[in-house]
Design an enzyme around this catalytic site. Sequence first.
Site, PDB file in Angstrom:
ATOM      1  N   ILE A 137       7.279  -1.017  -3.245  1.00  0.00           N
ATOM      2  CA  ILE A 137       6.542  -2.247  -2.691  1.00  0.00           C
ATOM      3  C   ILE A 137       6.302  -2.030  -1.140  1.00  0.00           C
ATOM      4  O   ILE A 137       7.366  -1.466  -0.657  1.00  0.00           O
ATOM      5  CB  ILE A 137       7.642  -3.538  -3.016  1.00  0.00           C
ATOM      6  CG1 ILE A 137       7.869  -3.859  -4.239  1.00  0.00           C
ATOM      7  CG2 ILE A 137       7.061  -4.802  -2.349  1.00  0.00           C
ATOM      8  CD1 ILE A 137       9.159  -4.582  -4.608  1.00  0.00           C
ATOM      9  N   CYS A 138       5.392  -2.343  -0.760  1.00  0.00           N
ATOM     10  CA  CYS A 138       5.157  -2.348   0.779  1.00  0.00           C
ATOM     11  C   CYS A 138       5.370  -3.565   1.322  1.00  0.00           C
ATOM     12  O   CYS A 138       4.516  -4.597   1.324  1.00  0.00           O
ATOM     13  CB  CYS A 138       3.671  -1.894   0.962  1.00  0.00           C
ATOM     14  SG  CYS A 138       3.302  -1.737   2.958  1.00  0.00           S
ATOM     15  N   LEU A 139       6.589  -3.822   1.931  1.00  0.00           N
ATOM     16  CA  LEU A 139       6.862  -4.763   2.426  1.00  0.00           C
ATOM     17  C   LEU A 139       7.486  -4.454   3.967  1.00  0.00           C
ATOM     18  O   LEU A 139       8.578  -3.822   3.722  1.00  0.00           O
ATOM     19  CB  LEU A 139       7.778  -5.631   1.551  1.00  0.00           C
ATOM     20  CG  LEU A 139       8.293  -7.102   1.838  1.00  0.00           C
ATOM     21  CD1 LEU A 139       6.876  -7.947   2.040  1.00  0.00           C
ATOM     22  CD2 LEU A 139       9.165  -7.774   0.884  1.00  0.00           C
TER      23      LEU A 139
END
Length: 152
Positions: free
Chosen positions: A86-88
């Site tokens: 996840i790109c967070l």
Amino acid sequence: MAGLPRRIIKETQRLLAEPVPGIKAEPDESNARYFHVVIAGPQDSPFEGGTFKLELFLPEEYPMAAPKVRFMTKIYHPNVDKLGRICLDILKDKWSPALQIRTVLLSIQALLSAPNPDDPLANDVAEQWKTNEAQAIETARAWTRLYAMNNI
């Protein structure tokens, strides 16, 4: 839960006693640093009606280091790659020890409601989202039906 830092015990107890709406997070029976997470696809999103399994792991350095989280259920989303990563920002450079497991899960749930193709992890999906959003949303709905329904 013997040998766990008090903070992890307290966060776990709160998650179980006061669950976040649309999110279920339970510690693994054999490893209390490992959580089985299920997030319901948010209403009015392409993921509505789906249930998405994730795994969350608290490293030894937690809370000085961010939890490791990834989707186990396939999802068509510009901020999630094929491996479920996840790109967070709060899972990376914007992590702060003031944040909690609960905050991370709420942020992931919010990311489902508002995909961000300008900060992608899956470039092909982001490109589709930017050039033909209607088609991308339809694909996300199709993947939700295919992979995230009747999967629990």
